[in-house]
Design an enzyme around this catalytic site. Structure first.
Site, PDB file in Angstrom:
ATOM      1  N   THR A  42     101.866 -10.732  11.782  1.00  0.00           N
ATOM      2  CA  THR A  42     100.572 -10.893  12.445  1.00  0.00           C
ATOM      3  C   THR A  42      99.811 -11.949  11.654  1.00  0.00           C
ATOM      4  O   THR A  42     100.100 -12.163  10.477  1.00  0.00           O
ATOM      5  CB  THR A  42      99.764  -9.580  12.430  1.00  0.00           C
ATOM      6  OG1 THR A  42      99.527  -9.245  11.055  1.00  0.00           O
ATOM      7  CG2 THR A  42     100.521  -8.448  13.094  1.00  0.00           C
TER       8      THR A  42
ATOM      9  N   GLU B 137     102.537  -6.719  17.769  1.00  0.00           N
ATOM     10  CA  GLU B 137     103.141  -5.385  17.644  1.00  0.00           C
ATOM     11  C   GLU B 137     103.746  -4.893  18.951  1.00  0.00           C
ATOM     12  O   GLU B 137     104.438  -3.876  18.969  1.00  0.00           O
ATOM     13  CB  GLU B 137     102.067  -4.377  17.175  1.00  0.00           C
ATOM     14  CG  GLU B 137     101.627  -4.564  15.731  1.00  0.00           C
ATOM     15  CD  GLU B 137     100.475  -5.558  15.558  1.00  0.00           C
ATOM     16  OE1 GLU B 137     100.309  -6.437  16.441  1.00  0.00           O
ATOM     17  OE2 GLU B 137      99.748  -5.467  14.570  1.00  0.00           O
TER      18      GLU B 137
ATOM     19  N   LYS C 103      77.080  -3.675  18.070  1.00  0.00           N
ATOM     20  CA  LYS C 103      76.410  -2.373  18.192  1.00  0.00           C
ATOM     21  C   LYS C 103      74.911  -2.583  18.039  1.00  0.00           C
ATOM     22  O   LYS C 103      74.398  -2.737  16.954  1.00  0.00           O
ATOM     23  CB  LYS C 103      76.940  -1.407  17.146  1.00  0.00           C
ATOM     24  CG  LYS C 103      78.413  -1.111  17.351  1.00  0.00           C
ATOM     25  CD  LYS C 103      78.944  -0.097  16.359  1.00  0.00           C
ATOM     26  CE  LYS C 103      80.464  -0.102  16.413  1.00  0.00           C
ATOM     27  NZ  LYS C 103      81.103  -0.869  15.363  1.00  0.00           N
TER      28      LYS C 103
ATOM     29  N   TRP D  52      76.832  -0.141  22.742  1.00  0.00           N
ATOM     30  CA  TRP D  52      77.872  -1.137  22.558  1.00  0.00           C
ATOM     31  C   TRP D  52      77.720  -2.259  23.576  1.00  0.00           C
ATOM     32  O   TRP D  52      77.550  -2.015  24.764  1.00  0.00           O
ATOM     33  CB  TRP D  52      79.259  -0.512  22.738  1.00  0.00           C
ATOM     34  CG  TRP D  52      79.677   0.326  21.574  1.00  0.00           C
ATOM     35  CD1 TRP D  52      78.844   0.878  20.628  1.00  0.00           C
ATOM     36  CD2 TRP D  52      81.006   0.709  21.234  1.00  0.00           C
ATOM     37  NE1 TRP D  52      79.589   1.582  19.731  1.00  0.00           N
ATOM     38  CE2 TRP D  52      80.916   1.503  20.065  1.00  0.00           C
ATOM     39  CE3 TRP D  52      82.260   0.465  21.787  1.00  0.00           C
ATOM     40  CZ2 TRP D  52      82.032   2.047  19.452  1.00  0.00           C
ATOM     41  CZ3 TRP D  52      83.370   1.009  21.180  1.00  0.00           C
ATOM     42  CH2 TRP D  52      83.263   1.796  20.012  1.00  0.00           C
TER      43      TRP D  52
HETATM   44  P1  ADP Z   1      96.324 -12.234  16.063  1.00  0.00           P
HETATM   45  O1  ADP Z   1      95.273 -12.507  17.096  1.00  0.00           O
HETATM   46  O2  ADP Z   1      95.805 -11.448  14.898  1.00  0.00           O
HETATM   47  O3  ADP Z   1      97.128 -13.394  15.757  1.00  0.00           O
HETATM   48  P2  ADP Z   1      98.022 -11.130  18.068  1.00  0.00           P
HETATM   49  O4  ADP Z   1      98.420 -12.433  18.578  1.00  0.00           O
HETATM   50  O5  ADP Z   1      99.032 -10.075  17.941  1.00  0.00           O
HETATM   51  O6  ADP Z   1      97.386 -11.240  16.666  1.00  0.00           O
HETATM   52  O7  ADP Z   1      96.793 -10.672  18.909  1.00  0.00           O
HETATM   53  C1  ADP Z   1      96.704  -9.459  19.560  1.00  0.00           C
HETATM   54  C2  ADP Z   1      95.293  -9.250  20.016  1.00  0.00           C
HETATM   55  O8  ADP Z   1      94.857 -10.347  20.826  1.00  0.00           O
HETATM   56  C3  ADP Z   1      95.095  -8.049  20.864  1.00  0.00           C
HETATM   57  O9  ADP Z   1      94.998  -6.882  20.091  1.00  0.00           O
HETATM   58  C4  ADP Z   1      93.808  -8.392  21.600  1.00  0.00           C
HETATM   59  O10 ADP Z   1      92.679  -8.136  20.785  1.00  0.00           O
HETATM   60  C5  ADP Z   1      93.916  -9.869  21.770  1.00  0.00           C
HETATM   61  N1  ADP Z   1      94.381 -10.183  23.116  1.00  0.00           N
HETATM   62  C6  ADP Z   1      95.616 -10.502  23.522  1.00  0.00           C
HETATM   63  N2  ADP Z   1      95.648 -10.763  24.837  1.00  0.00           N
HETATM   64  C7  ADP Z   1      94.396 -10.581  25.294  1.00  0.00           C
HETATM   65  C8  ADP Z   1      93.770 -10.675  26.575  1.00  0.00           C
HETATM   66  N3  ADP Z   1      94.435 -11.036  27.648  1.00  0.00           N
HETATM   67  N4  ADP Z   1      92.453 -10.394  26.655  1.00  0.00           N
HETATM   68  C9  ADP Z   1      91.741 -10.029  25.570  1.00  0.00           C
HETATM   69  N5  ADP Z   1      92.271  -9.933  24.346  1.00  0.00           N
HETATM   70  C10 ADP Z   1      93.573 -10.201  24.200  1.00  0.00           C
END
Ligand code: ADP
Length: 548
Positions: free
Chosen positions: A189, A334, A442, A447
């Protein structure tokens, strides 16, 4: 009594074997670092992947060893995907947008024996190599002998040339059979919340994810499609395109390193791309380029978008101005990454505004994965489209523990993975992310969804990109602060921008102030880095109040 059907382990190499045998002439087109276009076929690529397996054996790689890649999307990166995992080793894709410190950390943490890298990353490799604790034996540059740049590495780490090694290897390697639960890929990640954590995919999880991704309700690829993964192959396996496309006999168009609107448009038109996938920032850049240049996309029918929330304005603009369907997906490292997909459907009697709101949600769980929302005590919450809670998932391609941690340690007591997202789910199962848990604002105990406020801002004329963050407030604890990048050549009136929120959200949701920036900081995966923005502007309202 057991069934009497054949059993074959679900192994990644079977994808490229299938493509080579049944779609052998289908193309993989790559834009190389020097701007040249390279063409190969699945049949030729499968032979080269076998050659690579021989190269790996020659360099002492054994099953389960970790082999890292630091590369843009190209045919060579595909060869690495299949050659490394196919011989039973683990392909560890490293994100080149990480800092040298993080790159060194994950190479050490993964225990990578070799690193295969594009020549554009020599500075990063030198900086990271100087910090390595040990274990890395060689860096193999993805180049011909003539293209080899200078690379100064500490003693004990050899510098090798990919094409020289490939030239010397033979193609007699036979793809082995082994347990489908064997690890195939490793992806960290991006560490937006601390040190990067490794997600270790198995052959089985990748194969099941590939099949699910290819369902008609999801990517639905087919022969004749020409698929351009704009999302890099180091970002959650390029969202699976390097597996999904060959398994269906769809051609691949690999864009390399230039992902700006002009480069993407040119390649899409030259190579007759039909489907593409990427994060909103890339599609916003593409839209801005199309509008400014007057160019059109001749063959693109669908753009798949995920990684951050897709602004409804983007769906609307591509549909109305260019006849292209934008399809919204949600997932994370994940979850391999696909979790939900908003399959475009038309509902009888639905008005245009309601349809757009529905299409902008993140979609339904795809078959093979289940989801739920829970409160802070872990109690399941209703699917009424209003109640928001912590999103949790479970399924065949959801991680159960991070690399190096105890089995099951990433799960709740009853086996669910908590995503770190806050979401609502409508009665018909359409999920909507309202925020990342750490981005929620918040205000006085209520929220406020930063995503919704951002979507309204980018729908305003003159706004190229927008982020809303929680700024500290003396009375309400936190209040929304709107940060916008104006479109080139436009003036934005902050008061008019804020007035645009009236009637669209409750009044207390309207941001307290607007900050204009020339550009927003982006994370290693191309998302707006709210962490950076919070660091810079967290006290903006307090300072302003003090100045007043
Ligand atoms: P990082 O952003 O830390 O590199 P990831 O690529 O695994 O890690 O990102 C996953 C996160 O990206 C999700 O938990 C969510 O918060 C966000 N995300 C992914 N797709 C979407 C979407 N279509 N709309 C909103 N948030 C999204």
């Amino acid at each position: 009594m057991f069934g009497l059907m054949q059993e074959h382990p679900l192994l990644v190499a079977s994808i490229i074997q299938h493509a080579a045998r049944h779609h052998g002439q289908t193309e993989i087109v790559s834009r190389l670092l020097d701007g040249a276009t390279h063409r190969t076929t699945y049949a030729a690529m499968e032979r080269r992947a076998r050659r690579l397996a021989r190269v790996l054996q020659g360099l002492g790689i054994r099953p389960h060893d970790r082999v890292a890649t630091l590369a843009w999307n190209s045919f060579r990166h595909m060869e690495l995907y299949y050659g490394i995992s196919g011989m039973g080793a683990i392909c560890h894709t490293v994100n080149p947008r990480l800092s040298p410190d993080d790159v060194a950390y994950i190479l050490d943490h993964a225990g990578d024996a070799l690193l295969f890298a594009d020549t554009s990353f020599t500075a990063l490799i030198e900086a990271a190599a100087a910090k390595l604790a040990g274990g890395l034996r060689a860096v193999v540059l993805l180049a011909t002998p003539e293209q080899m740049p200078p690379l100064a590495l500490p003693p004990g780490i050899a510098v090798l040339c990919y094409e020289t090694l490939m030239e010397a290897a033979d193609e007699t390697f036979v793809w082995p059979h082994f347990d489908e639960r064997t690890a195939a890929n490793l992806c960290y990640t991006s560490g937006t919340t601390g040190r990067p954590k490794g997600v270790l995919y198995s052959h089985r999880s990748i194969m099941l994810h590939t099949m699910a991704e290819n369902a008609a309700a999801v990517f639905g690829l087919r022969p004749g499609d020409r698929v351009m993964p704009v999302v890099p192959m180091f970002h959650v396996n390029g969202w699976g395109s390097a597996y999904a496309a060959p398994s269906m006999g769809a051609a691949l168009v690999m864009p390399g390193r230039h992902l700006d609107g002009a480069s993407v448009t040119r390649l899409m038109n030259e190579e007759r791309v039909t489907v593409s996938a990427g994060v909103p920032t890339v599609w916003l850049g593409l839209l801005a380029h199309l509008r400014a240049s007057g160019e059109r996309l001749a063959t693109v029918r669908r753009l798949i978008i995920g990684g951050s929330a897709c602004p409804p304005a983007l769906i609307e603009a591509f549909d109305r101005e260019y006849g292209i369907t934008v399809e919204h997906a949600w997932g994370m490292t994940e979850t391999s990454p696909l979790g939900t997909f908003n399959t475009p459907i038309d509902l009888a009697g639905e008005d245009a505004a309601a349809a757009l709101r529905r299409k902008a949600r993140q979609g339904r769980a795809i078959f093979g994965l289940d989801m739920r929302i829970v409160d802070d005590e872990g109690r399941e919450l209703p699917w009424d489209g209003v109640t928001s809670g912590n999103l949790q998932v479970r399924g065949h391609w959801v991680c159960s523990a991070y690399y190096g941690d105890a089995p099951g340690s990433a799960l709740t007591g009853d086996g669910w993975f908590t995503c770190g997202d806050v979401a609502t789910i409508s009665p018909d199962g359409n999920m909507e992310i309202t925020d990342r848990s750490k981005d929620v604002i918040k205000s006085g105990g209520e929220w406020i969804s930063s995503i919704l406020l951002e979507n309204i801002a980018v729908a305003q004329p003159g706004v190229a990109e927008a982020a809303v963050i929680a700024a500290a407030h003396p009375k309400w604890d936190e209040r929304p602060l709107l940060i916008v990048v104006p479109r080139a050549g436009t003036e934005i009136d902050p008061a008019a921008l804020l007035a645009g929120y009236r009637g669209q959200v409750p009044n207390y949701w309207i941001p307290d102030a607007v900050v204009m920036l020339e550009e927003l900081p982006h994370s290693a995966t191309g998302k707006i880095s709210k962490l950076d923005l919070r660091r810079r502007f967290r006290d903006y309202l307090l300072t302003r109040a003090a100045d007043d």
